[in-house]
Each structure stands twice: as C-alpha cells, then as structure tokens.
Scaffold this motif. Structure first.
Motif, PDB file in Angstrom:
ATOM      1  N   GLY A   1       0.785  -1.225   0.000  1.00 39.40           N
ATOM      2  CA  GLY A   1       0.000   0.000   0.000  1.00 39.40           C
ATOM      3  C   GLY A   1       0.815   1.271   0.000  1.00 39.40           C
ATOM      4  O   GLY A   1       0.313   2.352   0.335  1.00 39.40           O
ATOM      5  N   TYR A   2       2.086   1.157  -0.411  1.00 37.97           N
ATOM      6  CA  TYR A   2       2.958   2.336  -0.363  1.00 37.97           C
ATOM      7  C   TYR A   2       2.446   3.486  -1.235  1.00 37.97           C
ATOM      8  O   TYR A   2       2.504   4.654  -0.821  1.00 37.97           O
ATOM      9  N   VAL A   3       1.958   3.172  -2.440  1.00 41.09           N
ATOM     10  CA  VAL A   3       1.561   4.245  -3.354  1.00 41.09           C
ATOM     11  C   VAL A   3       0.353   5.026  -2.826  1.00 41.09           C
ATOM     12  O   VAL A   3       0.415   6.249  -2.729  1.00 41.09           O
ATOM     13  N   PRO A   4      -0.754   4.375  -2.490  1.00 43.05           N
ATOM     14  CA  PRO A   4      -1.885   5.170  -1.991  1.00 43.05           C
ATOM     15  C   PRO A   4      -1.573   5.926  -0.707  1.00 43.05           C
ATOM     16  O   PRO A   4      -1.991   7.081  -0.550  1.00 43.05           O
ATOM     17  N   VAL A   5      -0.833   5.306   0.199  1.00 48.46           N
ATOM     18  CA  VAL A   5      -0.481   6.001   1.443  1.00 48.46           C
ATOM     19  C   VAL A   5       0.380   7.224   1.148  1.00 48.46           C
ATOM     20  O   VAL A   5       0.144   8.318   1.673  1.00 48.46           O
ATOM     21  N   SER A   6       1.365   7.057   0.280  1.00 50.10           N
ATOM     22  CA  SER A   6       2.238   8.172  -0.081  1.00 50.10           C
ATOM     23  C   SER A   6       1.458   9.310  -0.723  1.00 50.10           C
ATOM     24  O   SER A   6       1.641  10.484  -0.382  1.00 50.10           O
ATOM     25  N   LEU A   7       0.570   8.974  -1.648  1.00 48.74           N
ATOM     26  CA  LEU A   7      -0.178  10.009  -2.368  1.00 48.74           C
ATOM     27  C   LEU A   7      -1.173  10.731  -1.471  1.00 48.74           C
ATOM     28  O   LEU A   7      -1.364  11.954  -1.593  1.00 48.74           O
ATOM     29  N   VAL A   8      -1.807  10.013  -0.560  1.00 49.27           N
ATOM     30  CA  VAL A   8      -2.741  10.664   0.366  1.00 49.27           C
ATOM     31  C   VAL A   8      -1.974  11.545   1.351  1.00 49.27           C
ATOM     32  O   VAL A   8      -2.370  12.688   1.630  1.00 49.27           O
ATOM     33  N   LEU A   9      -0.855  11.042   1.878  1.00 40.50           N
ATOM     34  CA  LEU A   9      -0.065  11.836   2.824  1.00 40.50           C
ATOM     35  C   LEU A   9       0.455  13.122   2.185  1.00 40.50           C
ATOM     36  O   LEU A   9       0.530  14.165   2.843  1.00 40.50           O
ATOM     37  N   SER A  10       0.811  13.058   0.910  1.00 37.78           N
ATOM     38  CA  SER A  10       1.355  14.230   0.222  1.00 37.78           C
ATOM     39  C   SER A  10       0.276  15.240  -0.143  1.00 37.78           C
ATOM     40  O   SER A  10       0.581  16.369  -0.528  1.00 37.78           O
ATOM     41  N   GLY A  11      -0.995  14.822  -0.046  1.00 41.32           N
ATOM     42  CA  GLY A  11      -2.097  15.706  -0.419  1.00 41.32           C
ATOM     43  C   GLY A  11      -2.396  15.696  -1.899  1.00 41.32           C
ATOM     44  O   GLY A  11      -3.253  16.455  -2.365  1.00 41.32           O
TER      45      GLY A  11
END
Length: 213
Positions: A32-42
């Motif tokens: 789940g690295y991609v969705p977590v990264s993209l949500v955290l970055s806004g």
C-alpha cells in the motif's frame, strides 16, 4: 514523494502519473505504499487499495493504520476489480504484475473505459499496450524507468473511442519518446532476436529500435 513513505523509482514514477485530486484504486496494492504516499502528500483525497491475497492486503492495512488513514484509504480483498465499485474511483493503477494479467483484469472490468489507467507491467508490456489499442484507448505518457538492476515499462492511457490501426511495433514501442535507457532496449533487442530464431518475424521492430539507439 517526501512524506515519510519512501517509494522505489518504479513506484514513484507510477505514482507520478496519478492525476492530482483523483480518487485512486491501486490494484495489487501489496504493502500500500503508493496510496499512502499520495494521500499523505495531499496529491489525492482518497484511495481504494485492493489485493487478491490476504497477506499483502494485511500489510497494506497495517501501513494505513500506522498513519491513521483508515478514513481515507479503504482496503478491499478483491480479484482484480471485481469487488471494486467504479463510482468511487477516477484513476486505476495496475502495477507489479504481468501484461497478460493487466489485460485480463481490464477485460473483466465493466467501467474501465471511464477511468484513467496507469500500468506497470513487470513482463510483456506489449500485451497491455495491445489491449489498449484494441479497446479504443490512447496511450499518453510511455516511459522506461531504471530501478536497481531492472528497467520497467510504465504508461498511462485514457479511452477515446478511436480504434486506429496498429502494428506489432506499436505494441512494443507504444508512445515511448525517450530511448536513452539503452540497457532496456538492448535487452528488448536480445529478446526479439531470440524469438526470431523460433520463426517469429520481428524484423520491423528490431529495425525501429536500432534506428533509435
């Protein structure tokens, strides 16, 4: 992405093709690295992370929980997109699988033509491109990304409804504009020349690649 989740060059390139503000579905999400990264970055407001296997999905759920993102990222056990409601997503990422599986997942998805598709085929990206050509999609960005000792094909596509004629060379080269990753194309030439020994005719594709190098 600089938000505490470090993406590999391959995943970072794929994440970079997700549209700002899109609701993402990450198919075969693994950790789940991609969705977590993209949500955290806004960059995106929400995501669905799905996997056919319980183990990888549990890893994804753990990462989502560690960042308190359960209200923004939904983790779903799903065979491809079969258990995913298309109304809640805009972009679909299919990464870390073969081109045959990508084509099969999209073939079985009733709403694929309504979405922005991003692919990272680990093998046979030409099969994923062929599916796009046969179903009226236009390939937009088509890039080769070096990551450690490997080189990966990543492209995105949208449905236009235009079913243009395509060649086998189109399936292998798509909309690639940057041929500077010579190692990838030398490996591709080696593969095509070996296939020629088995009776396949790849002379036109080989010639086109050699012209670019």
């Amino acid at each position: 992405m600089t938000n505490g989740v470090k993406l590999s060059p391959r995943l970072n390139a794929a994440a970079g093709l997700v549209r700002e503000g899109a609701r993402l579905c990450d198919v075969g999400c693994d950790h789940g690295y991609v969705p977590v990264s993209l949500v955290l970055s806004g960059r995106i407001p929400s995501a669905v992370a799905c996997d056919i296997n319980e183990g990888p999905l549990a890893s994804c759920q753990g990462l989502v929980a560690s960042y308190d993102l359960e209200d923004k990222i939904k983790c779903v056990l799903s065979d491809g997109l079969r258990q995913i409601d298309g109304d809640g997503i805009d972009d679909i990422l299919l990464a870390g699988m073969g081109g045959e599986l990508i084509a099969d997942i999209l073939e079985r998805c009733p709403y694929a033509k309504e979405k922005h598709i991003i692919t990272n085929a680990m093998t046979h990206p030409e099969i994923a491109r062929k599916w796009m050509f046969e179903h009226g999609f236009e390939i937009q960005h088509d890039i080769i990304v070096p990551d450690g000792r490997h080189h990966y094909s990543i492209f995105d596509a949208v449905y236009t409804g235009e079913y243009r004629a395509y060649t086998e060379a189109d399936c292998f080269l798509g909309n690639i504009k940057d041929f500077s990753d010579k190692e990838f194309f030398i490996h591709l030439l080696h593969y095509l020349r070996n296939k020629q020994k088995g009776g396949y005719d790849f002379a036109d594709i080989i010639s086109k690649i050699e012209e670019k190098l």
